[in-house]
Write an enzyme that holds these catalytic residues in place. Structure first.
Site, short mmCIF file in Angstrom:
data_model
loop_
_atom_site.label_atom_id
_atom_site.label_comp_id
_atom_site.label_asym_id
_atom_site.label_seq_id
_atom_site.Cartn_x
_atom_site.Cartn_y
_atom_site.Cartn_z
N LYS A 193 3.66 3.21 12.44
CA LYS A 193 1.74 3.06 11.86
C LYS A 193 0.75 2.40 12.58
O LYS A 193 0.74 1.57 13.28
CB LYS A 193 1.72 2.22 9.79
CG LYS A 193 1.37 2.74 9.35
CD LYS A 193 1.44 1.50 8.26
CE LYS A 193 0.88 2.23 6.65
NZ LYS A 193 1.44 1.06 5.63
O1 G3P Z 1 0.23 1.08 1.54
C1 G3P Z 1 -0.88 0.54 1.55
C2 G3P Z 1 -0.68 -0.33 0.25
O2 G3P Z 1 0.46 -1.66 0.94
C3 G3P Z 1 -2.08 -1.20 0.16
O3 G3P Z 1 -1.63 -1.59 -1.29
O4 G3P Z 1 -2.37 -2.61 -3.08
O5 G3P Z 1 -2.57 -4.04 -1.31
O6 G3P Z 1 -4.25 -1.71 -1.55
P1 G3P Z 1 -2.92 -2.60 -1.73
#
Ligand code: G3P
Length: 218
Positions: free
Chosen positions: A87
């Site tokens: 990533k």
């Molecule tokens: O895959 C990306 C993710 O982990 C981000 O999620 O909920 O932190 O915006 P969030």
């Protein structure tokens, strides 16, 4: 649409794998920190443990933000297991790293995508996946799902092989919208995946069926 789980929690990954519908895992440094995984050796061992639980596609994120640092880390991560997808954050040096890794046959996931131009660049460089963060756009009152539709259209019209990996998913509705929009992958928290199972009419219907069977069979 492929289902990935967005967590570094081994129990949750095992639960999703046991459902039989899991195609991969995405992690990021915040998710690793949430599990208390620190230090290079423990981090590498944790990625290996995740790889051992699933069939393929475990996204492991680099921490460096310069080309050479990203390449060094990418090579170490890719050596952990063939299931690893490296990533890489959306940066100019990240695009260069994606291009070099493409030429080395290492799969990449370009993360922190918030606009079509960023995704286009990552696809041109040969990213296997781009990760648009729809929940974080929704948080700013910008329709995240519109970006998914736009990327699916662009990649289709342009004939890119790069897959749209919808990320920052917060709800079962997001998952359904991503499927409708043609995202090739959605990476979701376990709660959102399990939320797809339930419907009150299913519960009510099943209770009725079981009650009728019991009455009929004494
Ligand atoms: O895959 C990306 C993710 O982990 C981000 O999620 O909920 O932190 O915006 P969030």
């Amino acid at each position: 649409m492929k289902f990935f789980i967005d967590t570094a929690n081994l129990d949750q990954i095992a639960q999703a794998q046991a459902l039989g519908v899991l195609d991969g895992v995405t992690t990021n440094p915040s998710l690793m920190a949430r599990e208390g995984i620190k230090g290079a050796d423990r981090i590498m061992a944790h990625y290996k443990a995740i790889c051992d639980l699933v069939d393929d596609c475990v996204s492991a994120e680099v921490i460096s933000t310069d080309y050479h640092g990203m390449m060094r880390e990418a090579e170490m991560l890719a050596a952990i297991d063939p299931k690893i997808v490296v990533k890489i954050p959306m940066l100019a040096d990240g695009i260069k790293a994606i291009k070099s890794l493409y030429e080395m046959d290492v799969r990449t996931n370009c993360t922190l995508i918030f606009g079509a131009g960023q995704a286009l660049l990552a696809a041109k460089a040969g990213a296997t996946y781009v990760s648009p963060f729809i929940g974080r756009l929704d948080d700013l009152a910008i329709e995240g799902i519109d970006l998914i539709r736009q990327l699916v259209d662009i990649f289709d019209v342009q004939g890119f092989e790069t897959q749209v990996l919808a990320a920052s998913i917060r709800s079962p509705l997001h998952i359904v919208q991503c499927a409708e929009a043609g995202a090739q992958v959605a990476t979701c928290p376990l709660s959102a995946i399990m939320g797809l199972v339930n419907h009150p009419l299913t519960e009510k219907g099943l209770a009725q069926f079981l009650a009728d069977h019991a009455k009929n069979n004494g």
